[in-house]
Design a protein around this motif. Structure first.
Motif, PDB file in Angstrom:
ATOM      1  N   LYS A   1       0.925  -1.124   0.049  1.00  0.00           N
ATOM      2  CA  LYS A   1      -0.012   0.257   0.198  1.00  0.00           C
ATOM      3  C   LYS A   1       0.769   1.251  -0.006  1.00  0.00           C
ATOM      4  CE  LYS A   1      -3.929  -1.832   2.239  1.00  0.00           C
ATOM      5  NZ  LYS A   1      -5.047  -1.900   3.688  1.00  0.00           N
ATOM      6  N   ALA A   2       1.844   1.177   0.519  1.00  0.00           N
ATOM      7  CA  ALA A   2       2.899   2.505   0.648  1.00  0.00           C
ATOM      8  C   ALA A   2       4.250   1.978   1.252  1.00  0.00           C
ATOM      9  CB  ALA A   2       2.264   3.438   1.851  1.00  0.00           C
ATOM     10  N   GLY A   3       5.137   2.830   1.114  1.00  0.00           N
ATOM     11  CA  GLY A   3       6.499   2.446   1.779  1.00  0.00           C
ATOM     12  C   GLY A   3       7.159   3.560   2.635  1.00  0.00           C
ATOM     13  N   PHE A   4       8.072   3.580   3.338  1.00  0.00           N
ATOM     14  CA  PHE A   4       8.565   4.611   4.137  1.00  0.00           C
ATOM     15  C   PHE A   4      10.135   4.651   4.147  1.00  0.00           C
ATOM     16  CE2 PHE A   4       7.990   1.408   7.222  1.00  0.00           C
ATOM     17  CZ  PHE A   4       9.214   1.513   8.194  1.00  0.00           C
TER      18      PHE A   4
ATOM     19  N   PHE B   1      12.983   5.901   6.851  1.00  0.00           N
ATOM     20  CA  PHE B   1      13.437   6.613   8.314  1.00  0.00           C
ATOM     21  C   PHE B   1      14.936   6.686   8.384  1.00  0.00           C
ATOM     22  CE2 PHE B   1      13.887   6.195  13.173  1.00  0.00           C
ATOM     23  CZ  PHE B   1      13.760   7.429  13.390  1.00  0.00           C
ATOM     24  N   SER B   2      15.370   8.175   7.738  1.00  0.00           N
ATOM     25  CA  SER B   2      16.999   8.005   7.652  1.00  0.00           C
ATOM     26  C   SER B   2      17.518   9.257   8.442  1.00  0.00           C
ATOM     27  CB  SER B   2      17.101   8.227   6.190  1.00  0.00           C
ATOM     28  OG  SER B   2      18.609   8.743   5.865  1.00  0.00           O
ATOM     29  N   ASN B   3      18.541   8.990   9.182  1.00  0.00           N
ATOM     30  CA  ASN B   3      19.142  10.106  10.035  1.00  0.00           C
ATOM     31  C   ASN B   3      18.162  10.790  10.786  1.00  0.00           C
ATOM     32  OD1 ASN B   3      21.493   9.261   9.266  1.00  0.00           O
ATOM     33  ND2 ASN B   3      21.829  10.907   7.753  1.00  0.00           N
ATOM     34  N   GLY B   4      17.213  10.201  11.416  1.00  0.00           N
ATOM     35  CA  GLY B   4      16.160  10.736  12.352  1.00  0.00           C
ATOM     36  C   GLY B   4      14.888  11.465  11.511  1.00  0.00           C
ATOM     37  N   LYS B   5      14.944  11.367  10.164  1.00  0.00           N
ATOM     38  CA  LYS B   5      13.893  12.101   9.304  1.00  0.00           C
ATOM     39  C   LYS B   5      13.044  11.047   8.647  1.00  0.00           C
ATOM     40  CE  LYS B   5      16.631  16.299   8.380  1.00  0.00           C
ATOM     41  NZ  LYS B   5      17.112  17.061   7.334  1.00  0.00           N
ATOM     42  N   LEU B   6      11.893  11.169   8.732  1.00  0.00           N
ATOM     43  CA  LEU B   6      10.791  10.216   8.377  1.00  0.00           C
ATOM     44  C   LEU B   6      10.227  10.703   6.949  1.00  0.00           C
ATOM     45  CD1 LEU B   6       9.029   7.667   8.429  1.00  0.00           C
ATOM     46  CD2 LEU B   6       7.814   8.740  10.101  1.00  0.00           C
ATOM     47  N   GLY B   7       9.940   9.968   5.977  1.00  0.00           N
ATOM     48  CA  GLY B   7       9.150  10.077   4.650  1.00  0.00           C
ATOM     49  C   GLY B   7       8.373   8.980   4.461  1.00  0.00           C
ATOM     50  N   ILE B   8       6.981   9.029   3.862  1.00  0.00           N
ATOM     51  CA  ILE B   8       6.199   7.942   3.536  1.00  0.00           C
ATOM     52  C   ILE B   8       5.937   8.155   2.311  1.00  0.00           C
ATOM     53  CG2 ILE B   8       3.904   7.061   4.030  1.00  0.00           C
ATOM     54  CD1 ILE B   8       4.111   7.707   7.040  1.00  0.00           C
ATOM     55  N   PHE B   9       5.687   7.252   1.387  1.00  0.00           N
ATOM     56  CA  PHE B   9       5.667   7.123  -0.173  1.00  0.00           C
ATOM     57  C   PHE B   9       4.626   6.348  -0.363  1.00  0.00           C
ATOM     58  CE2 PHE B   9      10.065   7.622   1.306  1.00  0.00           C
ATOM     59  CZ  PHE B   9      10.317   8.909   1.146  1.00  0.00           C
ATOM     60  N   GLY B  10       3.552   6.756  -1.143  1.00  0.00           N
ATOM     61  CA  GLY B  10       2.426   6.228  -1.889  1.00  0.00           C
ATOM     62  C   GLY B  10       1.766   6.804  -2.916  1.00  0.00           C
ATOM     63  N   GLU B  11       0.513   6.570  -2.789  1.00  0.00           N
ATOM     64  CA  GLU B  11      -0.464   7.319  -3.876  1.00  0.00           C
ATOM     65  C   GLU B  11      -1.685   7.773  -3.292  1.00  0.00           C
ATOM     66  OE1 GLU B  11      -2.092   4.733  -7.024  1.00  0.00           O
ATOM     67  OE2 GLU B  11      -0.033   3.561  -6.710  1.00  0.00           O
ATOM     68  N   SER B  12      -2.556   8.566  -3.812  1.00  0.00           N
ATOM     69  CA  SER B  12      -3.649   9.074  -3.612  1.00  0.00           C
ATOM     70  C   SER B  12      -4.417   9.367  -4.677  1.00  0.00           C
ATOM     71  CB  SER B  12      -3.710  10.189  -2.344  1.00  0.00           C
ATOM     72  OG  SER B  12      -5.224  10.438  -1.960  1.00  0.00           O
ATOM     73  N   ASN B  13      -5.602   8.921  -4.960  1.00  0.00           N
ATOM     74  CA  ASN B  13      -6.393   9.565  -6.133  1.00  0.00           C
ATOM     75  C   ASN B  13      -5.611   9.476  -7.593  1.00  0.00           C
ATOM     76  OD1 ASN B  13      -8.544  10.306  -4.277  1.00  0.00           O
ATOM     77  ND2 ASN B  13      -7.770  12.138  -3.885  1.00  0.00           N
ATOM     78  N   GLY B  14      -4.916   8.399  -7.643  1.00  0.00           N
ATOM     79  CA  GLY B  14      -4.161   8.351  -8.909  1.00  0.00           C
ATOM     80  C   GLY B  14      -3.010   8.904  -8.746  1.00  0.00           C
ATOM     81  N   THR B  15      -2.286   9.949  -7.937  1.00  0.00           N
ATOM     82  CA  THR B  15      -1.277  10.341  -7.770  1.00  0.00           C
ATOM     83  C   THR B  15      -0.076  10.047  -6.706  1.00  0.00           C
ATOM     84  OG1 THR B  15      -2.506  12.577  -8.470  1.00  0.00           O
ATOM     85  CG2 THR B  15      -0.342  12.804  -7.579  1.00  0.00           C
ATOM     86  N   VAL B  16       0.962   9.864  -7.170  1.00  0.00           N
ATOM     87  CA  VAL B  16       1.959   9.558  -6.057  1.00  0.00           C
ATOM     88  C   VAL B  16       2.141  10.686  -5.187  1.00  0.00           C
ATOM     89  CG1 VAL B  16       3.132   7.777  -7.673  1.00  0.00           C
ATOM     90  CG2 VAL B  16       3.841  10.253  -7.621  1.00  0.00           C
TER      91      VAL B  16
ATOM     92  N   ASP C   1       4.274  12.112  -1.393  1.00  0.00           N
ATOM     93  CA  ASP C   1       5.194  11.923  -0.498  1.00  0.00           C
ATOM     94  C   ASP C   1       4.429  12.752   0.751  1.00  0.00           C
ATOM     95  OD1 ASP C   1       6.645  11.118  -2.436  1.00  0.00           O
ATOM     96  OD2 ASP C   1       7.935  12.720  -2.670  1.00  0.00           O
ATOM     97  N   LEU C   2       4.441  12.048   1.974  1.00  0.00           N
ATOM     98  CA  LEU C   2       4.080  12.629   3.186  1.00  0.00           C
ATOM     99  C   LEU C   2       5.459  12.828   4.072  1.00  0.00           C
ATOM    100  CD1 LEU C   2       0.904  10.471   3.826  1.00  0.00           C
ATOM    101  CD2 LEU C   2       1.266  12.590   2.680  1.00  0.00           C
ATOM    102  N   VAL C   3       5.360  13.688   4.818  1.00  0.00           N
ATOM    103  CA  VAL C   3       6.517  13.890   5.948  1.00  0.00           C
ATOM    104  C   VAL C   3       5.886  14.369   7.228  1.00  0.00           C
ATOM    105  CG1 VAL C   3       8.673  15.418   6.315  1.00  0.00           C
ATOM    106  CG2 VAL C   3       8.174  14.934   4.002  1.00  0.00           C
TER     107      VAL C   3
END
Length: 355
Positions: free
Chosen positions: A275-278, A280-295, A297-299
Motif C-alpha cells: 500500500k505504501a513505503g517509508f 526513516f533516515s538520520n532521524g527524518k521520516l518520509g512516507i511514499f504512496g499514492e492517492s487519487n491516482g497521484t503518487v 510523499d508525506l513528511v
C-alpha cells in the motif's frame, strides 16, 4: 505505594555515562545504590560523580546483596550473558545493553535463565522508542503499509571506529565489528516494523580495510570506547553487508560500517509495502504512496528525536512493576544473535547459511 527499586550498575564506562546514568537518576521509582567496574578507581569516580553510595570491582559482590532488585549491565559484550545469567539465578531483574550476547548459545542461556527465574530480562532496543519509530509502528498497525515484503537497513559511517585497539575491535570481547555493534539496532527495528517474521537464511560478506588507517582514531565516533595506548588488537570487520530471508517470503538487505569511503554517514530503515513505503533516515521520516491516482510523499512531524534510551529503561521499569507487557521479548533477541552469527559464518564460508 509503588515499590522503590534498588539498582546496581555493572560497568562504569561510556555507555553508562552517556545513556544510562541520567535516566536511572531521574526515575522516581529507581535508586542506584551500587556501581561495579573491573577498574575500581573508575567505579569509585563514577560513584562520586553520580552520588552512588557504593563502588565495587567484582559484580558477584552486588549480585548477592539481597536488597538489590535490578542489575543494569553496561560491560563489554563478552560479559553480558555471564552476568545476566548469574543475576537472574540470584533472583534479580536484568536490563542489559545490546547486543544480547556474542553468540546464540549464550543468548539461549540468558533466555533459559529468565524463564526459570521468572524475573524480567530486557536488552536495550532504544530505537523502538524514538518518536518516529512509535509513529511508524502505529501507522503500520493501522494497515497503511499493507504487506511488508522487502526492505533495506543500515548504519554506514564514513569514519568512526570506536576505541580502536580496545575491546570494541577485539573479537573475543566484542563478538565482531559494526555488524554486532550497529547492526543490532537497525536490523531489529526493521524486523519489528515487519511484524517480527522468523529469519530462515542469510548471506553475508565482511571486510577489514581500515585497521591500519591512523586517521580513523581521530574521528568523532572513536571517542566511544577506550582505544589502546599501544597498537592493540583489530581482528573484527569494519564493513558488513548481507541479505536476510524470512519465513513469510519477505527479505531485508543490510549494510553496516565503521569506516567507508562514502559521501556521508547515514543510519536508516526503508520498507516497501503493497500500500505504501517509508524511509526513516538520520532521524527524518518520509512516507511514499499514492492517492487519487497521484503518487504522494508525506513528511510526518513527530517531535524531537530523543534517541529512546531513557524511554527503553523506563519501559523496563513499567514491566518490572507489572504495569505493561514487554515490547521486546527474549525470543526476538535470540533470533537477532542467530542472524548476526550466521552472517559472520556466511562471510567466512562464502555460502548461504540456513537458520
Amino acid at each position: 505505594m509503588t515499590k522503590k527499586l534498588k539498582v546496581a550498575v555493572i560497568g562504569a564506562g561510556g555507555i553508562f555515562q552517556w545513556a544510562h546514568s541520567a535516566p536511572l537518576k531521574n526515575h522516581e521509582e529507581l535508586e542506584v545504590v551500587a556501581i561495579v567496574d573491573i577498574d575500581l578507581a573508575k567505579a569509585q569516580a563514577a560513584a562520586e560523580q553520580h552520588g552512588i553510595p557504593q563502588a565495587f570491582s567484582d559484580y558477584r559482590d552486588v549480585i548477592k546483596m539481597e536488597e538489590i532488585d535490578i542489575i543494569d549491565i553496561c560491560t563489554p559484550n563478552l560479559f553480558h550473558s555471564e552476568i545476566a545469567v548469574a543475576a537472574l539465578e540470584a533472583g534479580k531483574h536484568v536490563f542489559c545493553e545490546k547486543p544480547d550476547a556474542v553468540n546464540p548459545d549464550e543468548a539461549i542461556k540468558m533466555q533459559q535463565a529468565a524463564a526459570t527465574s521468572g524475573k524480567v530480562l530486557m536488552v536495550m532496543r532504544n530505537n523502538r522508542f524514538r518518536p518516529a519509530s512509535k509513529f511508524i509502528k502505529e501507522w503500520i498497525n493501522g494497515g497503511n503499509l499493507g504487506e511488508a515484503y522487502a526492505g533495506r537497513c543500515g548504519w554506514t559511517r564514513r569514519r568512526g571506529i570506536p576505541g580502536k585497539g580496545g575491546w570494541f575491535t577485539t573479537k573475543e570481547l566484542s563478538g565482531g565489528g559494526p555488524l554486532i555493534d550497529l547492526g543490532v539496532h537497525f536490523i531489529d527495528l526493521a524486523i519489528w516494523f515487519m511484524g517480527n517474521p522468523k529469519p530462515i537464511s542469510v548471506t553475508g560478506a565482511t571486510y577489514t580495510k581500515f585497521a591500519d588507517a591512523d586517521d580513523i582514531a581521530g574521528s568523532e565516533h572513536s571517542k566511544f570506547g577506550e582505544k589502546s595506548e599501544g597498537e592493540g588488537i583489530f581482528d573484527v570487520e569494519d564493513l558488513a553487508i548481507g541479505f536476510i530471508r524470512f519465513d513469510n517470503g519477505a527479505s531485508l538487505q543490510i549494510e553496516f560500517s565503521w569506516a567507508s569511503n562514502i559521501e556521508q554517514e547515514e543510519n536508516f530503515v526503508e520498507l516497501r509495502g503493497t500500500k505504501a513505503g517509508f524511509r526513516f533516515s538520520n532521524g527524518k521520516l518520509g512516507i511514499f504512496g499514492e492517492s487519487n491516482g497521484t503518487v504522494t510523499d508525506l513528511v510526518p512531524h513527530v517531535g524531537e528525536d530523543t534517541g529512546g534510551h531513557g524511554e527503553n529503561l523506563y519501559h523496563f521499569v513499567d514491566v518490572v512493576q507489572g504495569r505493561v507487557n514487554p515490547i521486546f521479548t527474549i525470543d526476538q533477541g535470540v533470533d537477532m544473535i542467530k542472524i548476526l552469527s550466521a552472517i559472520y559464518e556466511s562471510a567466512r564460508t562464502g555460502s548461504e547459511v540456513k537458520l
